[in-house]
Design an enzyme around this catalytic site. Structure first.
Site, PDB file in Angstrom:
ATOM      1  N   ARG A   8      -3.483  12.373   4.089  1.00 42.18           N
ATOM      2  CA  ARG A   8      -2.396  12.326   3.106  1.00 42.18           C
ATOM      3  C   ARG A   8      -2.307  13.628   2.307  1.00 42.18           C
ATOM      4  O   ARG A   8      -1.221  14.008   1.859  1.00 42.18           O
ATOM      5  CB  ARG A   8      -2.533  11.104   2.196  1.00 42.18           C
ATOM      6  CG  ARG A   8      -3.855  10.967   1.498  1.00 42.18           C
ATOM      7  CD  ARG A   8      -4.023   9.578   0.890  1.00 42.18           C
ATOM      8  NE  ARG A   8      -5.367   9.394   0.364  1.00 42.18           N
ATOM      9  CZ  ARG A   8      -5.659   9.151  -0.907  1.00 42.18           C
ATOM     10  NH1 ARG A   8      -4.695   9.026  -1.788  1.00 42.18           N
ATOM     11  NH2 ARG A   8      -6.903   8.990  -1.288  1.00 42.18           N
ATOM     12  N   GLU A  28      10.001  -1.618  -3.321  1.00 42.33           N
ATOM     13  CA  GLU A  28       9.997  -0.998  -1.991  1.00 42.33           C
ATOM     14  C   GLU A  28      11.253  -1.310  -1.195  1.00 42.33           C
ATOM     15  O   GLU A  28      11.765  -0.465  -0.454  1.00 42.33           O
ATOM     16  CB  GLU A  28       8.759  -1.443  -1.213  1.00 42.33           C
ATOM     17  CG  GLU A  28       7.430  -0.938  -1.791  1.00 42.33           C
ATOM     18  CD  GLU A  28       6.912  -1.727  -2.983  1.00 42.33           C
ATOM     19  OE1 GLU A  28       7.503  -2.784  -3.303  1.00 42.33           O
ATOM     20  OE2 GLU A  28       5.918  -1.301  -3.597  1.00 42.33           O
TER      21      GLU A  28
HETATM   22  C1  LIG Z   1       4.334  -4.441  -3.644  1.00 44.36           C
HETATM   23  C2  LIG Z   1       3.344  -3.526  -4.248  1.00 44.36           C
HETATM   24  N1  LIG Z   1       3.667  -2.228  -4.439  1.00 44.36           N
HETATM   25  C3  LIG Z   1       2.774  -1.371  -4.952  1.00 44.36           C
HETATM   26  C4  LIG Z   1       1.518  -1.782  -5.284  1.00 44.36           C
HETATM   27  C5  LIG Z   1       0.505  -0.808  -5.829  1.00 44.36           C
HETATM   28  N2  LIG Z   1       0.249  -1.052  -7.248  1.00 44.36           N
HETATM   29  C6  LIG Z   1      -0.842  -1.717  -7.670  1.00 44.36           C
HETATM   30  S1  LIG Z   1      -0.895  -1.898  -9.320  1.00 44.36           S
HETATM   31  C7  LIG Z   1       0.564  -1.050  -9.522  1.00 44.36           C
HETATM   32  C8  LIG Z   1       1.136  -0.829 -10.891  1.00 44.36           C
HETATM   33  C9  LIG Z   1       1.293  -2.101 -11.618  1.00 44.36           C
HETATM   34  O1  LIG Z   1       1.794  -1.903 -12.902  1.00 44.36           O
HETATM   35  P1  LIG Z   1       1.970  -3.135 -13.874  1.00 44.36           P
HETATM   36  O2  LIG Z   1       2.703  -4.220 -13.171  1.00 44.36           O
HETATM   37  O3  LIG Z   1       2.597  -2.642 -15.119  1.00 44.36           O
HETATM   38  O4  LIG Z   1       0.483  -3.657 -14.068  1.00 44.36           O
HETATM   39  P2  LIG Z   1      -0.563  -3.363 -15.249  1.00 44.36           P
HETATM   40  O5  LIG Z   1      -0.028  -2.269 -16.097  1.00 44.36           O
HETATM   41  O6  LIG Z   1      -0.678  -4.632 -15.994  1.00 44.36           O
HETATM   42  O7  LIG Z   1      -1.844  -3.001 -14.553  1.00 44.36           O
HETATM   43  C10 LIG Z   1       1.059  -0.648  -8.278  1.00 44.36           C
HETATM   44  C11 LIG Z   1       2.295   0.121  -8.065  1.00 44.36           C
HETATM   45  C12 LIG Z   1       1.214  -3.150  -5.069  1.00 44.36           C
HETATM   46  N3  LIG Z   1      -0.006  -3.640  -5.344  1.00 44.36           N
HETATM   47  N4  LIG Z   1       2.132  -3.992  -4.564  1.00 44.36           N
END
Ligand SMILES: Cc1ncc(C[n+]2csc(CCOP(=O)(O)OP(=O)(O)O)c2C)c(N)n1
Ligand SMILES: [Mg+2]
Lengths: 282, 312
Positions: free
Chosen positions: B8, B55
Site C-alpha cells: 500500500r 462506501e
Molecule cells: C463499513 C466500514 N467502513 C470503514 C470501517 C473502518 N473504520 C473503523 S472505525 C472507523 C471510524 C469510526 O468513527 P465513529 O463512528 O465516529 O466511531 P468512534 O469515534 O466512536 O470510534 C472506520 C472508518 C469499518 N469498520 N466499516
C-alpha cells in the site's frame, strides 16, 4: 469477583473508570485495538450493564434479557470489559484480546462470547440488526428493550437512515439508540469529513423521540434511559455529547488513539490517571 | 531474508506520481491514511474526494465521475470495497464498462488482529464473477507500483487487491507490468506452482524446499487473475503435468478456481489448491494465522508432493 448490579451513581462513576482501565490494559497488552472510542462510551456502558439493563450474566441466553447491539464494533474492548466486569466471563480473560485462539476477537462475534448478541465491525449495519431484534420482541409480545450504540462517523453510512425510517414505520418504541457524538472519526473531525448535522433534526424528521445529553454525566444517562422507557409508539435516540479518549488526558480529543494502543510509557500514565480517578470516586 | 515493503505504500507513491494527470480523481471512505490515498491527497487535495464512512455512495459517485471522463481510483479495505459495494460495482462500473479502479488494501488473512470482519477472503471471487472486470493481485510493492501505473493507462473497470503488512520483495523496481500476463519466475519440470499476491514469495520458498528433495518446481506469478493468462498456465502444466495454486483467499472462487476451471477443460491434470478452506479467519498475528490456516511455504510444498503423487 462479580460486581453486584444496580449501582449508585457514585459507584457507577468508579465502574466506568474501571472499564476504562480494562480497555487500556487489554489494548496495550494486545498492541493494537481501538481505545479512543471505547473510552468515550465507558460511562454509557457502566450505566447500561450495571444499572439500566435487565440481564443475567450467569444466564446469558435468558429470554427476558434486554438486548445490546454494539454497532460500532471496533470498540469491542469496552464491550468485553463490561461483560467481564459484570460476570459473563473471567476478567483475566481480557488479556487474550486479539490473540490467536482467543474468544475475544478484534471485533465482536456472536456465538463466541457470552453476552455478545451480534457480530459487528463493518460499520453502519448494527441499527438495522437492532430493528430486527426489536421487531421480533414486538411480534412475540415480549417486554424487553433493545439498546444499540452507534458512532457519529458511522452515521454517514446510508443504511442507518433506512433503519431509522423502518423503526418509525414499525413503531419500535422498545428500541433505544445511543449516538456516541465524540465528533471524531479516523480522518479527523466528523464535521470536516462528512457532516452529519443537523443531527437532532434528522432523527426528528425520521419520527424519533430525540434527547441530547452530556454522555459523561452518569445522572443524565440514567435519566435519558428512564425517559426512553416512557416511549409508547416511537423509537428513542439519545445523542450523547462525548469526548473521544475521555478519562486519559493525552488521549482526549486525540484522533491518533482511534485505532492505536498506548505504548509502555503511555500505558503507565493512563493507568495512573484512571486509578487516581477511581480513588476520587470513592 | 529478502527486503520487506508494504504494497500500500507503493500504491500511495504511484498515486502521487500520477497526480500530474488532470483526469485522475481519487476517492476514499475515511481510510485514506491506511489505504495510502492520503499520499495523493497531500499533493492534489483538489482532486481527492473524501466520502466519509459511505462506501456504496463512493462507488455511485465514482460512476458519475467516470461517465464524465474522469479516471477514478476508489479505495478502502477489501471487505468493504467488494462486499459492501458489490452491486454498486456491478451496475455502475462493470456493466457500463466505466473507467473505475477499485483498489483495496487490507485483503487476506494477514490483516491479522482485527479479525474475520476485516479479512477479505472472498473479494477475488466476488470481483472475478463480474463481466468486464479485470482483477489484479500484485505480488509485492514494486509490482504494485507498476500495476497502478498500468491500470491508470487502461480504460475500463479494474479491481486490484493488496494486503496490509509488509511483504517480501521478489520483483525488480521499474519492471514493466502488463495486464493479463503471468510471469514464470522459476522454471521447473515436475510441478507448476501458481501463486498470487504475497503467496508468490511463499511459492518461491516452497520451490527451494522441493529442490532440496530433487523436485523441480516451476513458479508462476499470476498477478492478473482475470483475464487469466491461459497460454502461460497451459504451457506450464503441459510441461509439468500437475499444479498447485496458492492465494491468501478462499479456495472457492479465486485463483484456485480460475486455474482449475481452465485446466479441467483444456488439459485435465491434478491440481491442489492452497488458500483458506471455506471458513472465516480470526484474530492473531499474520505469521500465526498463516500457520493455522495452512498458507506457509511448507503447506505449498506438501501440496506439490500430493499433486506429483497424483500424476499418472
Ligand atoms: C463499513 C466500514 N467502513 C470503514 C470501517 C473502518 N473504520 C473503523 S472505525 C472507523 C471510524 C469510526 O468513527 P465513529 O463512528 O465516529 O466511531 P468512534 O469515534 O466512536 O470510534 C472506520 C472508518 C469499518 N469498520 N466499516
Ligand atoms: Mg466518532
Amino acid at each position: 469477583m462479580v460486581i453486584r448490579l444496580a449501582k449508585s451513581e457514585k459507584e457507577l462513576r468508579e465502574i466506568a473508570n474501571k472499564l476504562r482501565l480494562d480497555v487500556i490494559e487489554m489494548t496495550s497488552e494486545a498492541g493494537s485495538g481501538h481505545p479512543g472510542g471505547s473510552l468515550s462510551s465507558a460511562d454509557l456502558m457502566a450505566v447500561l450493564y450495571f444499572r439500566v439493563m435487565n440481564h443475567r450474566p450467569s444466564d446469558p441466553s435468558w429470554d427476558g434479557r434486554d438486548r445490546f447491539i454494539l454497532s460500532k464494533g471496533h470498540v469491542a474492548p469496552i464491550l468485553y470489559a463490561s461483560l467481564a466486569e459484570s460476570g459473563y466471563f473471567p476478567v483475566d480473560e481480557l488479556k487474550t484480546l486479539r490473540k490467536i485462539n482467543s474468544r475475544l476477537q478484534g471485533h465482536p462475534v456472536r456465538g463466541k462470547v457470552p453476552g455478545v448478541e451480534m457480530s459487528t465491525g463493518s460499520l453502519g449495519q448494527g441499527l438495522s440488526m437492532a430493528c430486527g431484534f426489536a421487531l421480533a420482541a414486538k411480534m412475540d409480545s415480549k417486554k424487553h428493550r433493545v439498546y444499540c450504540l452507534v458512532g457519529d462517523g458511522e452515521l454517514q453510512s446510508g443504511m442507518n437512515w433506512e433503519a431509522a425510517m423502518f423503526a418509525s414505520q414499525y413503531k419500535l418504541s422498545n428500541l433505544v439508540v445511543f449516538v456516541d457524538r465524540n465528533r471524531l472519526q479516523i480522518s479527523g473531525c466528523t464535521d470536516d469529513v462528512m457532516s452529519i448535522e443537523p443531527l437532532e433534526r434528522k432523527w426528528e424528521s425520521f419520527g424519533w423521540r430525540v434527547i441530547t445529553i452530556d454522555g459523561h454525566n452518569i445522572g443524565q444517562i440514567i435519566n435519558a434511559c428512564k425517559w426512553a422507557k416512557r416511549a409508547r409508539t416511537r423509537p428513542t435516540v439519545v445523542i450523547m455529547n462525548t469526548i473521544k479518549g475521555k478519562g486519559v488526558s493525552f488521549m482526549e480529543n486525540n484522533a491518533v488513539f482511534h485505532g492505536k494502543s498506548c505504548n509502555e510509557e503511555e500505558t503507565v500514565c493512563a493507568e495512573n490517571e484512571l486509578e487516581e480517578a477511581m480513588r476520587f470516586c470513592r | 531474508m529478502s527486503q520487506m515493503l508494504a504494497q500500500r505504500d507503493y500504491y500511495g507513491k504511484a498515486l502521487r506520481a500520477l497526480a500530474s494527470r488532470e483526469d485522475i480523481v481519487v476517492l476514499d471512505a475515511d481510510l485514506a491514511g491506511s489505504t495510502k490515498t492520503s499520499e495523493f491527497q497531500k499533493v492534489c487535495p483538489e482532486r481527492f474526494v473524501e466520502v466519509g464512512i459511505a462506501e456504496q455512495n463512493m462507488i455511485g459517485v465514482s460512476s458519475g465521475l467516470a461517465a464524465e471522463g474522469k479516471t477514478v481510483f476508489a479505495s478502502t479495505f477489501g471487505v468493504f470495497a467488494t462486499g459492501r459495494c458489490w452491486e454498486q460495482i456491478r451496475l455502475g462500473a462493470a456493466y457500463p464498462k466505466l473507467n473505475i479502479k477499485i483498489v483495496a488494501t487490507h485483503c487476506g488473512i494477514s490483516v491479522g488482529e482485527d479479525g474475520a470482519t476485516h479479512q477479505a477472503l472472498e473479494d477475488i471471487s466476488l470481483m472475478r464473477s463480474l463481466p468486464n472486470m479485470t482483477v489484479l493481485s500484485p505480488a509485492d510493492a514494486y509490482e504494485t507500483y507498476a500495476a497502478t501505473m498500468a491500470i491508470a493507462e487502461y480504460d475500463g473497470p479494474v479491481y486490484m487487491r493488496m494486503g496490509r503488512s509488509p511483504v517480501p520483495v521478489i520483483s525488480k523496481e521499474g519492471e514493466k507490468f502488463t495486464i493479463g500476463e503471468a510471469k514464470v519466475l522459476l522454471e521447473g519440470k515436475d510441478v507448476s506452482l501458481f501463486g498470487t499476491g504475497q503467496m508468490v514469495s511463499n511459492c518461491i520458498e516452497a520451490a527451494e524446499e522441493l529442490r532440496k528433495e530433487g523436485v523441480s518446481a516451476e513458479v508462476i506469478n499470476v498477478s492478473t487473475i482475470k483475464p487469466l493468462d491461459r497460454e502461460t498456465v497451459l504451457a506450464s502444466v503441459s510441461r509439468t503435468g500437475c499444479a498447485v495454486t496458492a492465494e491468501e483467499h478462499s479456495i472457492i472462487g479465486g485463483l484456485g478456481s480460475a486455474v482449475s476451471e481452465l485446466i479441467s477443460e483444456e488439459l485435465p491434470s491434478p491440481v491442489q489448491r492452497i488458500g483458506t478452506m471455506d471458513m472465516f479467519g480470526e484474530s492473531g498475528s499474520p505469521a500465526e494465522l498463516f500457520v493455522k490456516y495452512g498458507l506457509t511455504s511448507g503447506d505449498i510444498a506438501e501440496a506439490a508432493r500430493r499433486a506429483i503423487k497424483r500424476k499418472r
